[in-house]
Enzyme design. Sequence first.
Site: not given
Ligand code: PGA
Length: 249
Positions: A9-11, A95, A97, A167, A173, A213, A234-235
């Site tokens: 997930n590149w956000k 998600h 966010e 999640e 993050g 993470s 994500g990251g």
């Molecule tokens: P992260 O994000 O791997 O940076 O913790 C995961 C996500 O939000 O899907």
Amino acid sequence: MRRPVIAGNWKMYKTQAETHAFLDVFCPLVAKSKHCDIVVAPPFTSLDVAAQAVRGTSIAIAAQNVHGQREGAFTGEICARMLVEIGCTGVIIGHSERRQYFNETEEGVHRKTKAALEEGLTPIVCVGEILSEREGNLTETVLQRQFEGGLGALTPAEFSRILLAYEPVWAIGTGKTATPEQAAQAHRYLRELAAVRFSFEEASALRILYGGSVKPDNIKGLMAQAEIDGALVGGASLDPRSFASIVNY
Ligand code: PGA
């Protein structure tokens, strides 16, 4: 045996040029990786470029959001048909966010999931508790509310086409991963909910991804858990070598 899924997930990261540059490096690194489904979810503006760049590979492209209506006067929104047309096969829905910053509700998750399924997209539906809920022993209550509100009204045939992502918000993050055991426990609970609402067969076939993470150095331990069927990253999905090494755990 459930086939693993590793999704990135590149956000709100990566322009079209950056998407190109990523895939130029990433595609060859996973060209021989047949053990799992590989998904990349760029921002809307890079979906087209990404879909073209992965043509002929086994990498699937997913969007990060979709509107719940087929079309209409919804300024700034994107519907499922538009995503299919540019080559998306999946979409991340609900998600944390989106829930936290864009007021997404269970009802919204439900509508979006239906809309995605109607157009043949694979929804990757996210659930997870925030830190105060975990500390208050409310993890299961929250997961139940999110599961039933978002997915409870699907038909069994619809449910069989979704991917679920657990999640824990406190692990996103933050560099704080849930331990493989904590993640597996939540996954087990979600599978129980699926068995109660749908059937044992549906629950056993459901693929549940862990997210929060996930890094090259913890993916192996997570994937060693029988309950964990993949990862939503994500990251660590922003760097092609790091994401490839997660895919090739
Ligand atoms: P992260 O994000 O791997 O940076 O913790 C995961 C996500 O939000 O899907």
